[in-house]
Design a protein around this motif. Sequence first.
Motif, PDB file in Angstrom:
ATOM      1  N   GLU A  40       0.922  -1.223   0.088  1.00 54.08           N
ATOM      2  CA  GLU A  40      -0.026  -0.031   0.267  1.00 54.08           C
ATOM      3  C   GLU A  40       1.115   1.179   0.137  1.00 54.08           C
ATOM      4  O   GLU A  40       0.389   2.493  -0.340  1.00 54.08           O
ATOM      5  CB  GLU A  40      -1.235   0.105   1.268  1.00 54.08           C
ATOM      6  N   ARG A  41       2.088   1.268   0.231  1.00 49.36           N
ATOM      7  CA  ARG A  41       3.004   2.343   0.477  1.00 49.36           C
ATOM      8  C   ARG A  41       3.310   2.744  -0.903  1.00 49.36           C
ATOM      9  O   ARG A  41       3.954   3.851  -1.304  1.00 49.36           O
ATOM     10  CB  ARG A  41       4.090   2.031   1.346  1.00 49.36           C
ATOM     11  N   GLY A  42       3.359   1.657  -1.841  1.00 50.88           N
ATOM     12  CA  GLY A  42       3.657   1.926  -3.391  1.00 50.88           C
ATOM     13  C   GLY A  42       5.275   1.959  -3.615  1.00 50.88           C
ATOM     14  O   GLY A  42       6.108   1.911  -2.758  1.00 50.88           O
ATOM     15  N   LEU A  43       5.519   2.379  -4.835  1.00 48.64           N
ATOM     16  CA  LEU A  43       6.851   2.574  -5.371  1.00 48.64           C
ATOM     17  C   LEU A  43       7.049   3.630  -6.377  1.00 48.64           C
ATOM     18  O   LEU A  43       6.010   4.197  -7.146  1.00 48.64           O
ATOM     19  CB  LEU A  43       6.882   1.209  -6.274  1.00 48.64           C
ATOM     20  N   VAL A  44       7.978   4.249  -6.569  1.00 47.49           N
ATOM     21  CA  VAL A  44       8.477   5.320  -7.560  1.00 47.49           C
ATOM     22  C   VAL A  44       9.263   4.834  -8.460  1.00 47.49           C
ATOM     23  O   VAL A  44      10.036   4.219  -8.151  1.00 47.49           O
ATOM     24  CB  VAL A  44       9.058   6.646  -6.626  1.00 47.49           C
ATOM     25  N   ILE A  45       9.039   5.272  -9.836  1.00 48.27           N
ATOM     26  CA  ILE A  45      10.098   4.970 -10.703  1.00 48.27           C
ATOM     27  C   ILE A  45      10.096   6.070 -11.575  1.00 48.27           C
ATOM     28  O   ILE A  45       9.192   6.726 -12.112  1.00 48.27           O
ATOM     29  CB  ILE A  45       9.129   3.822 -11.623  1.00 48.27           C
ATOM     30  N   PRO A  70       0.844   0.081  -6.281  1.00 50.12           N
ATOM     31  CA  PRO A  70       0.553   1.657  -6.473  1.00 50.12           C
ATOM     32  C   PRO A  70       2.118   1.894  -6.928  1.00 50.12           C
ATOM     33  O   PRO A  70       3.090   1.996  -6.499  1.00 50.12           O
ATOM     34  CB  PRO A  70      -0.098   2.377  -5.322  1.00 50.12           C
ATOM     35  N   VAL A  71       1.974   2.598  -8.532  1.00 50.81           N
ATOM     36  CA  VAL A  71       3.150   3.001  -8.618  1.00 50.81           C
ATOM     37  C   VAL A  71       3.110   4.555  -9.337  1.00 50.81           C
ATOM     38  O   VAL A  71       2.094   5.023  -9.859  1.00 50.81           O
ATOM     39  CB  VAL A  71       3.695   2.486 -10.141  1.00 50.81           C
ATOM     40  N   THR A  72       4.039   5.501  -8.806  1.00 56.31           N
ATOM     41  CA  THR A  72       4.089   6.916  -9.341  1.00 56.31           C
ATOM     42  C   THR A  72       5.367   6.903  -9.944  1.00 56.31           C
ATOM     43  O   THR A  72       6.327   6.593  -9.859  1.00 56.31           O
ATOM     44  CB  THR A  72       4.681   7.857  -8.078  1.00 56.31           C
ATOM     45  N   VAL A  73       4.861   7.115 -11.373  1.00 58.63           N
ATOM     46  CA  VAL A  73       5.915   7.321 -12.431  1.00 58.63           C
ATOM     47  C   VAL A  73       6.095   8.693 -12.928  1.00 58.63           C
ATOM     48  O   VAL A  73       5.330   9.503 -13.086  1.00 58.63           O
ATOM     49  CB  VAL A  73       5.659   6.384 -13.513  1.00 58.63           C
ATOM     50  N   ILE A  74       7.455   8.847 -12.881  1.00 60.96           N
ATOM     51  CA  ILE A  74       7.656  10.391 -13.244  1.00 60.96           C
ATOM     52  C   ILE A  74       7.955  10.227 -14.656  1.00 60.96           C
ATOM     53  O   ILE A  74       8.901   9.818 -15.301  1.00 60.96           O
ATOM     54  CB  ILE A  74       9.247  10.975 -12.581  1.00 60.96           C
ATOM     55  N   THR A  75       7.050  10.999 -15.483  1.00 59.23           N
ATOM     56  CA  THR A  75       7.103  10.920 -16.656  1.00 59.23           C
ATOM     57  C   THR A  75       7.781  11.897 -17.712  1.00 59.23           C
ATOM     58  O   THR A  75       7.567  12.287 -18.919  1.00 59.23           O
ATOM     59  CB  THR A  75       5.533  11.219 -17.231  1.00 59.23           C
ATOM     60  N   ARG A  76       9.132  11.941 -17.282  1.00 54.39           N
ATOM     61  CA  ARG A  76       9.936  12.834 -18.297  1.00 54.39           C
ATOM     62  C   ARG A  76      11.284  12.424 -17.563  1.00 54.39           C
ATOM     63  O   ARG A  76      11.741  11.815 -16.609  1.00 54.39           O
ATOM     64  CB  ARG A  76      10.062  14.150 -18.096  1.00 54.39           C
ATOM     65  N   TRP A  85      14.669  11.366  -3.654  1.00 56.94           N
ATOM     66  CA  TRP A  85      14.132  12.161  -2.965  1.00 56.94           C
ATOM     67  C   TRP A  85      12.538  12.211  -3.009  1.00 56.94           C
ATOM     68  O   TRP A  85      11.978  12.148  -2.024  1.00 56.94           O
ATOM     69  CB  TRP A  85      14.324  13.640  -3.847  1.00 56.94           C
ATOM     70  N   THR A  86      12.051  11.586  -4.158  1.00 54.64           N
ATOM     71  CA  THR A  86      10.694  11.449  -4.141  1.00 54.64           C
ATOM     72  C   THR A  86      10.168  10.206  -3.155  1.00 54.64           C
ATOM     73  O   THR A  86       9.309  10.167  -2.646  1.00 54.64           O
ATOM     74  CB  THR A  86      10.025  11.221  -5.566  1.00 54.64           C
ATOM     75  N   VAL A  87      10.759   9.062  -3.333  1.00 58.24           N
ATOM     76  CA  VAL A  87      10.769   7.936  -2.341  1.00 58.24           C
ATOM     77  C   VAL A  87      10.632   8.436  -1.021  1.00 58.24           C
ATOM     78  O   VAL A  87       9.879   8.129  -0.238  1.00 58.24           O
ATOM     79  CB  VAL A  87      11.881   6.918  -2.665  1.00 58.24           C
ATOM     80  N   LYS A  88      11.922   9.403  -0.593  1.00 60.85           N
ATOM     81  CA  LYS A  88      11.828   9.795   0.702  1.00 60.85           C
ATOM     82  C   LYS A  88      10.700  10.534   1.161  1.00 60.85           C
ATOM     83  O   LYS A  88       9.874  10.553   2.048  1.00 60.85           O
ATOM     84  CB  LYS A  88      13.003  10.550   0.865  1.00 60.85           C
ATOM     85  N   GLN A  89      10.277  11.551   0.262  1.00 66.13           N
ATOM     86  CA  GLN A  89       9.142  12.568   0.318  1.00 66.13           C
ATOM     87  C   GLN A  89       7.760  12.082   0.470  1.00 66.13           C
ATOM     88  O   GLN A  89       6.863  12.572   1.297  1.00 66.13           O
ATOM     89  CB  GLN A  89       9.162  13.745  -0.655  1.00 66.13           C
ATOM     90  N   THR A  90       7.609  10.941  -0.298  1.00 64.54           N
ATOM     91  CA  THR A  90       6.253  10.586  -0.394  1.00 64.54           C
ATOM     92  C   THR A  90       6.220   9.249   0.674  1.00 64.54           C
ATOM     93  O   THR A  90       4.926   8.801   0.785  1.00 64.54           O
ATOM     94  CB  THR A  90       6.033   9.805  -1.644  1.00 64.54           C
ATOM     95  N   GLY A  91       7.108   8.755   1.294  1.00 61.68           N
ATOM     96  CA  GLY A  91       7.162   7.615   2.261  1.00 61.68           C
ATOM     97  C   GLY A  91       7.051   6.254   1.275  1.00 61.68           C
ATOM     98  O   GLY A  91       6.406   5.288   1.836  1.00 61.68           O
ATOM     99  N   ALA A  92       7.362   6.250  -0.116  1.00 62.61           N
ATOM    100  CA  ALA A  92       6.989   5.120  -0.720  1.00 62.61           C
ATOM    101  C   ALA A  92       8.080   3.682  -0.141  1.00 62.61           C
ATOM    102  O   ALA A  92       9.174   4.186   0.693  1.00 62.61           O
ATOM    103  CB  ALA A  92       7.572   5.259  -2.160  1.00 62.61           C
ATOM    104  N   ALA A  93       7.550   2.712  -0.539  1.00 69.26           N
ATOM    105  CA  ALA A  93       8.499   1.459   0.445  1.00 69.26           C
ATOM    106  C   ALA A  93       9.713   1.267  -0.521  1.00 69.26           C
ATOM    107  O   ALA A  93      10.712   0.972  -0.039  1.00 69.26           O
ATOM    108  CB  ALA A  93       7.686   0.280   0.345  1.00 69.26           C
ATOM    109  N   TYR A  94       9.609   1.502  -1.738  1.00 71.56           N
ATOM    110  CA  TYR A  94      10.755   1.490  -2.799  1.00 71.56           C
ATOM    111  C   TYR A  94      10.798   2.371  -4.180  1.00 71.56           C
ATOM    112  O   TYR A  94       9.799   2.955  -4.208  1.00 71.56           O
ATOM    113  CB  TYR A  94      10.731   0.058  -3.631  1.00 71.56           C
ATOM    114  N   GLY A  95      11.870   2.127  -4.656  1.00 72.02           N
ATOM    115  CA  GLY A  95      12.207   3.106  -5.871  1.00 72.02           C
ATOM    116  C   GLY A  95      12.763   2.324  -6.829  1.00 72.02           C
ATOM    117  O   GLY A  95      13.723   1.477  -6.604  1.00 72.02           O
TER     118      GLY A  95
END
Length: 473
Positions: A40-45, A70-76, A85-95
């Motif tokens: 539920e904490r998701g992942l940043v890619i 749940p995935v947050t994808v930086i689209t550029r 930095w985004t993993v740290k700021q959003t509290g994501a479990a992985y990146g």
Amino acid sequence: MITFGTGGWRAIIGDEFTRENVRLLAQGLADRMHAEGVVERGLVISYDRRFLSDVAAWWAIEVLAGNGVPVTVITRPVPTPMCMWTVKQTGAAYGIAVTASHNPALYNGLKIFTEGGRDAELEVTDELAAHVATLDPADVRSLAPHEVQGSEFVTEQASINWYLDAIIGQLDLDAIRHAHLNIVLDPMFGVAQTSLQTILVSARCQVEVINARHDPLFGGRMPSPAEGSLSPLRQAVLDQGADLGIATDGDADRLGIIDDQGNYLSPNQVLVLLYEYLLTGKGWTGPVVRNLSTTHLLDRVAAAHGQTCHEVPVGFKWISSKMAETDAVIGGESSGGLTVRGHIPGKDGIQAAGLLVEMVARSGKKLSQLYAELVERHGALVMEEAAYGYTPERRDELQRRIFDEHELPAFGREIDRISWEDGCKVYFTDDSWLTIRFSGTEPVIRVFSEAETAEGAQELSRTVADHFSLGGS
């Protein structure tokens, strides 16, 4: 076979870096997140500008979303530090950052980050690789490409402003604005241009950019800001009478500097300058962390200010871990990566460049003068770096002779002690040293040496090369 080194998984495109392997690795990570109960904490890619990086990111997203992650994808294309930095700021479990960093253009890869934006520990990557080895393509659960864009599990993020604002907020922009600095930026066909140019222009610097176009071949050069790759930047600095030149590697987590005289300022020199600046210019207190192949001049600076320099194995995860343990001011490595307390627990060439510009601006002096004054205070140490390729058979021989049997040449100087913790490091009584270790990111064996003169460092390195017939010598 997926094997992780000190900088993540890197492989030749079309050989081991394939759609199938990316999907298997994504499935393995999804399995791990389910097992840990952190889905539920998701992942940043994120991804860089390498060939297939953006495509490979979506290969992984299809699998992650297909597993309910749940995935947050930086689209550029963005700097790898922004992913951390985004993993740290959003509290994501992985990146995940799709990048091969400074490797040649025929490589690509994935860097894995854990909670807080940290480089994944060796235990994590070993366990992940072992699990992936048990999977086959039939085990992969994924969404079809046309299902991903509208999936409830995928959030697209185009803005980089939060990351840039975080760095800008750490800098003395007023001092930089009033210094009227002229800077040449060389992103080496990578991802640094938008981020660094935005920061520098916000501080009213005059900025000239070279090597900025999208070129997956990196202009035919290694996208590594080492001295041999920065001739165009050196010439641009001299032609324009610029105050300094800043280069970053392909994914912008490392930097290289050309000073106002056209001299290459090594990562060791940058690290020492910034550490003393943080202590004396910004009034911070605390130790410094370096890996075993990074300059001992840091030890001298730390001692002069009543502080400690901590040595750790190669791999930035060791630096960030020791920094957290000791509340260190700064940590870095001779290959060009560094980070500062309070930012992210990993390398960031964008933040480091901004801090260096602030140092020059606040001093009112030229960069060449600042380093000359540092040498006057603490003396000089010169490093020699060499890398030698090998065949599989040759690697086995070197492993046996050096690291199993502990065979070493006669150096002709008194040895203080020898460490075998991470490869081999020989400490001499005259403050010189030498390391020998296999690279964790490329198929080479590296020899680093440092002494008070270039001749002394070269002699140590040559002694090793001659004794083991490295490079055909």
